[in-house]
Design a protein around this motif. Sequence first.
Motif, PDB file in Angstrom:
ATOM      1  N   VAL A 334      17.452  15.708  16.358  1.00 52.51           N
ATOM      2  CA  VAL A 334      17.878  15.772  17.755  1.00 52.51           C
ATOM      3  C   VAL A 334      18.910  16.884  17.942  1.00 52.51           C
ATOM      4  CG1 VAL A 334      18.962  14.491  19.630  1.00 52.51           C
ATOM      5  CG2 VAL A 334      17.349  13.339  18.104  1.00 52.51           C
ATOM      6  N   ALA A 335      19.829  17.030  16.987  1.00 54.10           N
ATOM      7  CA  ALA A 335      20.825  18.102  17.075  1.00 54.10           C
ATOM      8  C   ALA A 335      20.158  19.466  17.112  1.00 54.10           C
ATOM      9  CB  ALA A 335      21.793  18.005  15.898  1.00 54.10           C
ATOM     10  N   ALA A 336      19.139  19.651  16.276  1.00 48.62           N
ATOM     11  CA  ALA A 336      18.418  20.923  16.268  1.00 48.62           C
ATOM     12  C   ALA A 336      17.744  21.167  17.616  1.00 48.62           C
ATOM     13  CB  ALA A 336      17.387  20.933  15.145  1.00 48.62           C
ATOM     14  N   GLN A 337      17.233  20.117  18.239  1.00 49.63           N
ATOM     15  CA  GLN A 337      16.619  20.271  19.551  1.00 49.63           C
ATOM     16  C   GLN A 337      17.645  20.727  20.595  1.00 49.63           C
ATOM     17  OE1 GLN A 337      14.810  16.470  20.319  1.00 49.63           O
ATOM     18  NE2 GLN A 337      13.209  16.740  18.783  1.00 49.63           N
ATOM     19  N   VAL A 338      18.838  20.151  20.537  1.00 45.26           N
ATOM     20  CA  VAL A 338      19.890  20.545  21.477  1.00 45.26           C
ATOM     21  C   VAL A 338      20.235  22.021  21.304  1.00 45.26           C
ATOM     22  CG1 VAL A 338      22.324  20.220  22.066  1.00 45.26           C
ATOM     23  CG2 VAL A 338      20.861  18.231  21.668  1.00 45.26           C
ATOM     24  N   VAL A 339      20.421  22.439  20.062  1.00 43.67           N
ATOM     25  CA  VAL A 339      20.780  23.830  19.797  1.00 43.67           C
ATOM     26  C   VAL A 339      19.644  24.766  20.199  1.00 43.67           C
ATOM     27  CG1 VAL A 339      21.358  25.478  17.976  1.00 43.67           C
ATOM     28  CG2 VAL A 339      22.397  23.212  17.976  1.00 43.67           C
ATOM     29  N   ASP A 340      18.416  24.427  19.824  1.00 41.77           N
ATOM     30  CA  ASP A 340      17.280  25.290  20.154  1.00 41.77           C
ATOM     31  C   ASP A 340      17.091  25.420  21.658  1.00 41.77           C
ATOM     32  OD1 ASP A 340      16.832  25.636  17.468  1.00 41.77           O
ATOM     33  OD2 ASP A 340      15.165  24.196  17.350  1.00 41.77           O
ATOM     34  N   ILE A 345      26.263  23.168  20.705  1.00 44.14           N
ATOM     35  CA  ILE A 345      26.612  23.763  19.421  1.00 44.14           C
ATOM     36  C   ILE A 345      26.647  22.662  18.374  1.00 44.14           C
ATOM     37  CG2 ILE A 345      28.459  24.913  18.113  1.00 44.14           C
ATOM     38  CD1 ILE A 345      29.244  26.332  20.662  1.00 44.14           C
ATOM     39  N   ARG A 346      26.146  22.976  17.194  1.00 44.90           N
ATOM     40  CA  ARG A 346      26.151  22.016  16.097  1.00 44.90           C
ATOM     41  C   ARG A 346      27.296  22.310  15.125  1.00 44.90           C
ATOM     42  NH1 ARG A 346      20.946  20.410  12.294  1.00 44.90           N
ATOM     43  NH2 ARG A 346      22.066  19.193  10.722  1.00 44.90           N
ATOM     44  N   ALA A 359      37.073  25.138  18.429  1.00 47.05           N
ATOM     45  CA  ALA A 359      36.377  26.369  18.785  1.00 47.05           C
ATOM     46  C   ALA A 359      35.021  26.073  19.423  1.00 47.05           C
ATOM     47  CB  ALA A 359      36.208  27.243  17.543  1.00 47.05           C
ATOM     48  N   ALA A 360      34.288  25.102  18.860  1.00 45.04           N
ATOM     49  CA  ALA A 360      32.994  24.735  19.431  1.00 45.04           C
ATOM     50  C   ALA A 360      33.165  24.163  20.832  1.00 45.04           C
ATOM     51  CB  ALA A 360      32.294  23.735  18.522  1.00 45.04           C
ATOM     52  N   LEU A 361      34.170  23.313  21.001  1.00 43.15           N
ATOM     53  CA  LEU A 361      34.416  22.736  22.321  1.00 43.15           C
ATOM     54  C   LEU A 361      34.786  23.810  23.330  1.00 43.15           C
ATOM     55  CD1 LEU A 361      34.769  20.275  24.160  1.00 43.15           C
ATOM     56  CD2 LEU A 361      37.116  20.069  23.300  1.00 43.15           C
ATOM     57  N   ASP A 362      35.648  24.736  22.929  1.00 40.36           N
ATOM     58  CA  ASP A 362      36.027  25.824  23.843  1.00 40.36           C
ATOM     59  C   ASP A 362      34.800  26.610  24.291  1.00 40.36           C
ATOM     60  OD1 ASP A 362      38.680  25.135  23.618  1.00 40.36           O
ATOM     61  OD2 ASP A 362      39.136  26.659  22.100  1.00 40.36           O
ATOM     62  N   THR A 363      33.867  26.819  23.359  1.00 38.17           N
ATOM     63  CA  THR A 363      32.677  27.602  23.688  1.00 38.17           C
ATOM     64  C   THR A 363      31.817  26.906  24.738  1.00 38.17           C
ATOM     65  OG1 THR A 363      32.638  28.612  21.488  1.00 38.17           O
ATOM     66  CG2 THR A 363      30.597  28.664  22.745  1.00 38.17           C
ATOM     67  N   VAL A 364      31.545  25.617  24.548  1.00 39.99           N
ATOM     68  CA  VAL A 364      30.675  24.941  25.524  1.00 39.99           C
ATOM     69  C   VAL A 364      31.376  24.739  26.857  1.00 39.99           C
ATOM     70  CG1 VAL A 364      29.310  23.807  23.735  1.00 39.99           C
ATOM     71  CG2 VAL A 364      31.260  22.616  24.721  1.00 39.99           C
ATOM     72  N   LEU A 365      32.701  24.711  26.847  1.00 43.72           N
ATOM     73  CA  LEU A 365      33.424  24.565  28.110  1.00 43.72           C
ATOM     74  C   LEU A 365      33.533  25.883  28.864  1.00 43.72           C
ATOM     75  CD1 LEU A 365      36.379  22.175  27.126  1.00 43.72           C
ATOM     76  CD2 LEU A 365      34.476  21.651  28.658  1.00 43.72           C
ATOM     77  N   ARG A 366      33.653  26.988  28.140  1.00 44.04           N
ATOM     78  CA  ARG A 366      33.969  28.261  28.791  1.00 44.04           C
ATOM     79  C   ARG A 366      32.758  29.147  29.037  1.00 44.04           C
ATOM     80  NH1 ARG A 366      39.261  29.898  25.075  1.00 44.04           N
ATOM     81  NH2 ARG A 366      40.755  28.472  26.054  1.00 44.04           N
ATOM     82  N   GLU A 367      31.796  29.131  28.118  1.00 44.11           N
ATOM     83  CA  GLU A 367      30.659  30.030  28.262  1.00 44.11           C
ATOM     84  C   GLU A 367      29.577  29.369  29.106  1.00 44.11           C
ATOM     85  OE1 GLU A 367      29.306  31.479  24.527  1.00 44.11           O
ATOM     86  OE2 GLU A 367      31.283  32.273  23.948  1.00 44.11           O
ATOM     87  N   PRO A 368      29.085  30.035  30.125  1.00 46.82           N
ATOM     88  CA  PRO A 368      28.153  29.378  31.058  1.00 46.82           C
ATOM     89  C   PRO A 368      26.765  29.114  30.500  1.00 46.82           C
ATOM     90  CG  PRO A 368      28.427  31.701  31.617  1.00 46.82           C
ATOM     91  CD  PRO A 368      29.425  31.405  30.538  1.00 46.82           C
ATOM     92  N   ALA A 369      26.362  29.794  29.414  1.00 41.23           N
ATOM     93  CA  ALA A 369      24.974  29.666  28.944  1.00 41.23           C
ATOM     94  C   ALA A 369      24.626  28.231  28.569  1.00 41.23           C
ATOM     95  CB  ALA A 369      24.737  30.594  27.756  1.00 41.23           C
ATOM     96  N   HIS A 370      25.549  27.535  27.901  1.00 37.18           N
ATOM     97  CA  HIS A 370      25.264  26.161  27.490  1.00 37.18           C
ATOM     98  C   HIS A 370      25.153  25.232  28.690  1.00 37.18           C
ATOM     99  CE1 HIS A 370      25.760  27.298  23.343  1.00 37.18           C
ATOM    100  NE2 HIS A 370      26.965  27.765  23.577  1.00 37.18           N
ATOM    101  N   ARG A 371      26.016  25.411  29.661  1.00 31.65           N
ATOM    102  CA  ARG A 371      25.933  24.570  30.857  1.00 31.65           C
ATOM    103  C   ARG A 371      24.658  24.864  31.646  1.00 31.65           C
ATOM    104  NH1 ARG A 371      28.957  21.082  33.006  1.00 31.65           N
ATOM    105  NH2 ARG A 371      30.578  21.566  31.489  1.00 31.65           N
ATOM    106  N   GLU A 372      24.262  26.127  31.683  1.00 26.04           N
ATOM    107  CA  GLU A 372      23.032  26.469  32.395  1.00 26.04           C
ATOM    108  C   GLU A 372      21.819  25.851  31.706  1.00 26.04           C
ATOM    109  OE1 GLU A 372      23.220  30.687  32.382  1.00 26.04           O
ATOM    110  OE2 GLU A 372      24.755  30.794  33.960  1.00 26.04           O
ATOM    111  N   ALA A 373      21.818  25.870  30.361  1.00 27.85           N
ATOM    112  CA  ALA A 373      20.706  25.233  29.636  1.00 27.85           C
ATOM    113  C   ALA A 373      20.702  23.732  29.863  1.00 27.85           C
ATOM    114  CB  ALA A 373      20.821  25.550  28.148  1.00 27.85           C
TER     115      ALA A 373
END
Length: 417
Positions: A334-340, A345-346, A359-373
């Motif tokens: 399931v984690a691989a599915q989320v990342v793919d 971020i895993r 660092a991983a948390l900062d990335t998903v909070l700040r970078e829009p690509a993860h929220r858009e996905a």
Amino acid sequence: MSAFLFVVPPLVGHINPTVGVAAELTARGHRVAWACADPGLVRRLAGAEADVFPCDGIAGVERPPDLRGPEALKFLWEGYLVPLADAMAPGVRSAAQDFRPDVVVADQQAFAGALVAECLRLRWATSATTSAEFTGAYDGMPRVAAWLRERMTELRGRIGDPSGTADPRFSPHLVLAFTTPELVGPTGENGEAIRYVGPSIADRPAEPGFPWEWLDPGRAKVLVTLGTANADAGGRFLAECLTALRERAGRVQAVLVDPGGTLAAAAAAAAAADNDNDNDNDNDVLILPVVPQLPLLAKADAVICHAGHNTVCEALWHGVPLVVAPIRDDQPVVAAQVVDAGAGIRVRFGRVTAPGLGAALDTVLREPAHREAAARLRTAFRAAGGARAAATHLERLGASREHDRPGADEPGAGRQP
């Protein structure tokens, strides 16, 4: 109208997705009942009026927290899934004979439901509450796949029809996959019986005492949870989360779920350090044994979790990106599915430290690509239909004239397990 018997293991994550489906079938005038080794748990999740047939269960199963990979899978089957099926089978048979269902809805890990239904010549559907089985997880492990087939053949010989051929994890009539191809990915199975219906999200009994006024509208909200079955393994990881979250107190507010109470010492030490530094962090991290997860997800900006299928799908249903730290079983898949899918971020559960988590948390909070996905998956999930679509597929199966047993007017007729 038709009658549907849901056969579920006594696990929250396997019952919750079926609650909405059962409610939808009931609203359409059908009869619904359950077979489970923990009737009280079903009634807590599905409502006090749920009609539950009790089954025997197993007790005292304690899986070593450091088991991973094939050894964890072997323990899951030999120590839990197969013994649970043996224990549940008599109760499932009695429930089928008393309730007289038109369709048995068997959880993918409640093997007794499928095997007893096959033995009684009842039509049955699979409730697949994880997507791991749809991605060819064992394609590169032929010995593991052969070992699983051997265990299932032995189990069928004890509680099912020895001449049966269907894999109890995949009904030939209907498989309800509570996910979508957008998350499963291009390697997902697409058999004729599989229906991707997306998550089944339903209202749940209110959890008492959550302090909604505690939430600060000026800070990002993070939910940290390892689900209901990982309290034995989560102490170190949750402590690292606590440190990372407190370091972001000015801009992040977190609710951390700690059902086993493993963080009491770490929280006390952190509070003492805060007092020494004259910092007021009482409003930074709220640690609770249980939380109202769905309402919290509606307010969350990110989730840190173990990549349990329900938590992942519920987060993505709300368009919330994730930091996933899989522990065992289906969670790495399931984690691989989320990342793919680009929705998170895993990190490594057993080795990640507070700086890495932060660092991983900062990335998903700040970078829009993860929220858009995550938003794209939210759209796909909601378009799939969820509980309503699942209920419609079950209705069609219940109304079908093609019976897998002799005597259309004699539910439960046939060979006894």
